[in-house]
Design a protein around this motif. Structure first.
Motif, PDB file in Angstrom:
ATOM      1  N   ASP A   1       0.953  -1.446  -0.060  1.00 11.51           N
ATOM      2  CA  ASP A   1      -0.135   0.018   0.086  1.00 11.51           C
ATOM      3  C   ASP A   1       0.836   1.166  -0.089  1.00 11.51           C
ATOM      4  O   ASP A   1       1.840   1.271   0.735  1.00 11.51           O
ATOM      5  CB  ASP A   1      -0.888  -0.176   1.347  1.00 11.51           C
ATOM      6  CG  ASP A   1      -2.072   1.067   1.212  1.00 11.51           C
ATOM      7  OD1 ASP A   1      -1.513   2.179   1.199  1.00 11.51           O
ATOM      8  OD2 ASP A   1      -3.083   0.649   1.449  1.00 11.51           O
ATOM      9  N   ALA A   2       0.730   2.239  -0.867  1.00  9.60           N
ATOM     10  CA  ALA A   2       1.431   3.382  -1.053  1.00  9.60           C
ATOM     11  C   ALA A   2       1.533   4.181   0.191  1.00  9.60           C
ATOM     12  O   ALA A   2       2.136   4.986   0.531  1.00  9.60           O
ATOM     13  CB  ALA A   2       0.734   4.278  -2.208  1.00  9.60           C
TER      14      ALA A   2
ATOM     15  N   PHE B   1      -1.863   7.189  13.949  1.00  3.50           N
ATOM     16  CA  PHE B   1      -2.400   7.843  12.493  1.00  3.50           C
ATOM     17  C   PHE B   1      -4.224   7.860  12.400  1.00  3.50           C
ATOM     18  O   PHE B   1      -4.742   7.101  12.972  1.00  3.50           O
ATOM     19  CB  PHE B   1      -1.759   7.001  11.441  1.00  3.50           C
ATOM     20  CG  PHE B   1      -0.646   6.790  11.124  1.00  3.50           C
ATOM     21  CD1 PHE B   1       0.189   7.712  10.393  1.00  3.50           C
ATOM     22  CD2 PHE B   1       0.180   5.861  11.955  1.00  3.50           C
ATOM     23  CE1 PHE B   1       1.553   7.474  10.159  1.00  3.50           C
ATOM     24  CE2 PHE B   1       1.622   5.855  11.742  1.00  3.50           C
ATOM     25  CZ  PHE B   1       2.094   6.881  11.066  1.00  3.50           C
ATOM     26  N   ASN B   2      -4.605   9.039  11.990  1.00  2.00           N
ATOM     27  CA  ASN B   2      -5.976   9.123  11.713  1.00  2.00           C
ATOM     28  C   ASN B   2      -6.157  10.108  10.653  1.00  2.00           C
ATOM     29  O   ASN B   2      -5.420  10.957  10.289  1.00  2.00           O
ATOM     30  CB  ASN B   2      -6.930   9.375  12.859  1.00  2.00           C
ATOM     31  CG  ASN B   2      -6.823  11.183  13.299  1.00  2.00           C
ATOM     32  OD1 ASN B   2      -6.114  11.800  12.766  1.00  2.00           O
ATOM     33  ND2 ASN B   2      -7.597  11.308  14.254  1.00  2.00           N
TER      34      ASN B   2
ATOM     35  N   SER C   1      13.231   1.422  14.647  1.00  7.21           N
ATOM     36  CA  SER C   1      12.169   1.656  13.885  1.00  7.21           C
ATOM     37  C   SER C   1      10.749   0.700  13.737  1.00  7.21           C
ATOM     38  O   SER C   1      11.182  -0.487  14.345  1.00  7.21           O
ATOM     39  CB  SER C   1      12.717   1.844  12.376  1.00  7.21           C
ATOM     40  OG  SER C   1      13.306   0.549  11.969  1.00  7.21           O
ATOM     41  N   THR C   2       9.929   1.139  13.186  1.00 10.82           N
ATOM     42  CA  THR C   2       8.813   0.124  13.129  1.00 10.82           C
ATOM     43  C   THR C   2       8.171   0.445  11.569  1.00 10.82           C
ATOM     44  O   THR C   2       8.031   1.400  11.322  1.00 10.82           O
ATOM     45  CB  THR C   2       7.674   0.519  14.255  1.00 10.82           C
ATOM     46  OG1 THR C   2       6.653  -0.587  14.251  1.00 10.82           O
ATOM     47  CG2 THR C   2       6.974   1.862  14.100  1.00 10.82           C
ATOM     48  N   TYR C   3       7.396  -0.622  11.364  1.00 13.65           N
ATOM     49  CA  TYR C   3       6.670  -0.419   9.705  1.00 13.65           C
ATOM     50  C   TYR C   3       5.027  -0.346  10.081  1.00 13.65           C
ATOM     51  O   TYR C   3       4.618  -1.326  10.804  1.00 13.65           O
ATOM     52  CB  TYR C   3       7.063  -1.548   9.048  1.00 13.65           C
ATOM     53  CG  TYR C   3       6.489  -1.505   7.542  1.00 13.65           C
ATOM     54  CD1 TYR C   3       7.253  -0.790   6.837  1.00 13.65           C
ATOM     55  CD2 TYR C   3       5.632  -2.484   7.203  1.00 13.65           C
ATOM     56  CE1 TYR C   3       6.784  -0.511   5.410  1.00 13.65           C
ATOM     57  CE2 TYR C   3       5.109  -2.286   5.899  1.00 13.65           C
ATOM     58  CZ  TYR C   3       5.697  -1.608   4.851  1.00 13.65           C
ATOM     59  OH  TYR C   3       5.336  -1.559   3.807  1.00 13.65           O
ATOM     60  N   VAL C   4       4.528   0.438   9.653  1.00 16.23           N
ATOM     61  CA  VAL C   4       3.228   0.748   9.781  1.00 16.23           C
ATOM     62  C   VAL C   4       2.252   0.495   8.510  1.00 16.23           C
ATOM     63  O   VAL C   4       2.649   1.114   7.278  1.00 16.23           O
ATOM     64  CB  VAL C   4       2.860   2.150  10.146  1.00 16.23           C
ATOM     65  CG1 VAL C   4       1.203   2.487  10.262  1.00 16.23           C
ATOM     66  CG2 VAL C   4       3.617   2.699  11.441  1.00 16.23           C
ATOM     67  N   GLU C   5       1.460  -0.432   8.507  1.00 12.55           N
ATOM     68  CA  GLU C   5       0.691  -0.817   7.492  1.00 12.55           C
ATOM     69  C   GLU C   5      -0.785  -0.475   7.459  1.00 12.55           C
ATOM     70  O   GLU C   5      -1.328  -0.502   8.717  1.00 12.55           O
ATOM     71  CB  GLU C   5       0.827  -2.635   7.370  1.00 12.55           C
ATOM     72  CG  GLU C   5       2.254  -3.156   6.727  1.00 12.55           C
ATOM     73  CD  GLU C   5       1.951  -4.732   6.707  1.00 12.55           C
ATOM     74  OE1 GLU C   5       1.285  -5.005   5.810  1.00 12.55           O
ATOM     75  OE2 GLU C   5       2.808  -5.325   7.444  1.00 12.55           O
ATOM     76  N   PHE C   6      -1.319  -0.051   6.372  1.00 13.86           N
ATOM     77  CA  PHE C   6      -2.379   0.430   6.271  1.00 13.86           C
ATOM     78  C   PHE C   6      -3.477  -0.517   5.731  1.00 13.86           C
ATOM     79  O   PHE C   6      -2.953  -1.553   5.170  1.00 13.86           O
ATOM     80  CB  PHE C   6      -2.575   1.798   5.674  1.00 13.86           C
ATOM     81  CG  PHE C   6      -2.343   2.909   6.143  1.00 13.86           C
ATOM     82  CD1 PHE C   6      -2.948   3.634   6.828  1.00 13.86           C
ATOM     83  CD2 PHE C   6      -0.714   2.949   6.496  1.00 13.86           C
ATOM     84  CE1 PHE C   6      -2.554   4.822   7.650  1.00 13.86           C
ATOM     85  CE2 PHE C   6      -0.443   4.205   7.144  1.00 13.86           C
ATOM     86  CZ  PHE C   6      -1.092   5.159   7.561  1.00 13.86           C
TER      87      PHE C   6
ATOM     88  N   ASP D   1      -8.920   1.588   4.997  1.00 14.28           N
ATOM     89  CA  ASP D   1      -8.318   2.957   5.182  1.00 14.28           C
ATOM     90  C   ASP D   1      -8.478   3.573   3.907  1.00 14.28           C
ATOM     91  O   ASP D   1      -8.070   3.110   2.804  1.00 14.28           O
ATOM     92  CB  ASP D   1      -6.988   2.966   5.869  1.00 14.28           C
ATOM     93  CG  ASP D   1      -7.059   2.162   7.386  1.00 14.28           C
ATOM     94  OD1 ASP D   1      -7.843   2.429   7.662  1.00 14.28           O
ATOM     95  OD2 ASP D   1      -5.849   1.617   7.401  1.00 14.28           O
ATOM     96  N   GLU D   2      -8.818   4.859   3.803  1.00  8.35           N
ATOM     97  CA  GLU D   2      -8.830   5.677   2.481  1.00  8.35           C
ATOM     98  C   GLU D   2      -8.213   6.919   2.501  1.00  8.35           C
ATOM     99  O   GLU D   2      -7.883   7.683   3.576  1.00  8.35           O
ATOM    100  CB  GLU D   2     -10.143   5.976   2.440  1.00  8.35           C
ATOM    101  CG  GLU D   2     -11.472   4.870   2.061  1.00  8.35           C
ATOM    102  CD  GLU D   2     -12.795   5.203   1.865  1.00  8.35           C
ATOM    103  OE1 GLU D   2     -13.029   6.277   1.470  1.00  8.35           O
ATOM    104  OE2 GLU D   2     -13.532   4.253   1.741  1.00  8.35           O
ATOM    105  N   GLY D   3      -7.640   7.284   1.457  1.00  8.03           N
ATOM    106  CA  GLY D   3      -6.848   8.397   1.084  1.00  8.03           C
ATOM    107  C   GLY D   3      -5.306   8.406   1.779  1.00  8.03           C
ATOM    108  O   GLY D   3      -4.931   7.587   2.274  1.00  8.03           O
TER     109      GLY D   3
END
Length: 122
Positions: free
Chosen positions: A24-25, A43-44, A66-71, A75-77
């Motif tokens: 996901d971008a 994140f919101n 570090s940490t990797y956050v995936e959506f 989730d939109e936008g």
């Protein structure tokens, strides 16, 4: 053996031609370069207001970690608000309207001279 080699080549071409499922971008790596532990990373979406947050961290994000956050697909936008809360302080940092689709990493930094937290987007 000739047919086996031809089969492997055909499989290779099929894999190369298949559509790839890119990440996901909005997915982003957060690197803590602040000198302090981070106990909350949220994140919101801008439309959600500033009261709805979910902590993306399972444990304190130590300095230089570090940490990797995936959506999720739900989730939109690309534009999101980001909130960081420090481990030993009651203060929080909030960045509004950050376009996550234009970066793959955020390096969080703290300047003790100006007492300002910022991020460097990569």
């Amino acid at each position: 053996m000739k047919h086996f080699l031809s089969g492997l080549i055909a499989i290779g071409f099929a894999i190369a031609a298949a559509p790839s499922f890119a990440a996901d971008a909005r997915n982003v790596t957060i690197v803590n370069e602040t000198g302090y532990g981070i106990k909350f990373l949220g994140f919101n979406a801008p439309d959600d207001g500033l009261d709805e947050w979910e902590n993306e961290l399972e444990k304190v994000l130590q300095n230089q970690a570090s940490t990797y956050v995936e959506f999720d697909e739900d989730d939109e936008g690309c534009v999101w608000n980001i909130r960081v809360d420090w481990q030993n302080y009651d203060e929080a940092v909030l960045w509004k309207n950050v376009n996550l689709c234009k970066m793959t990493a955020l390096r969080l930094r703290y300047d003790p001279g100006t007492k300002t937290t910022s991020f460097l987007a990569e």
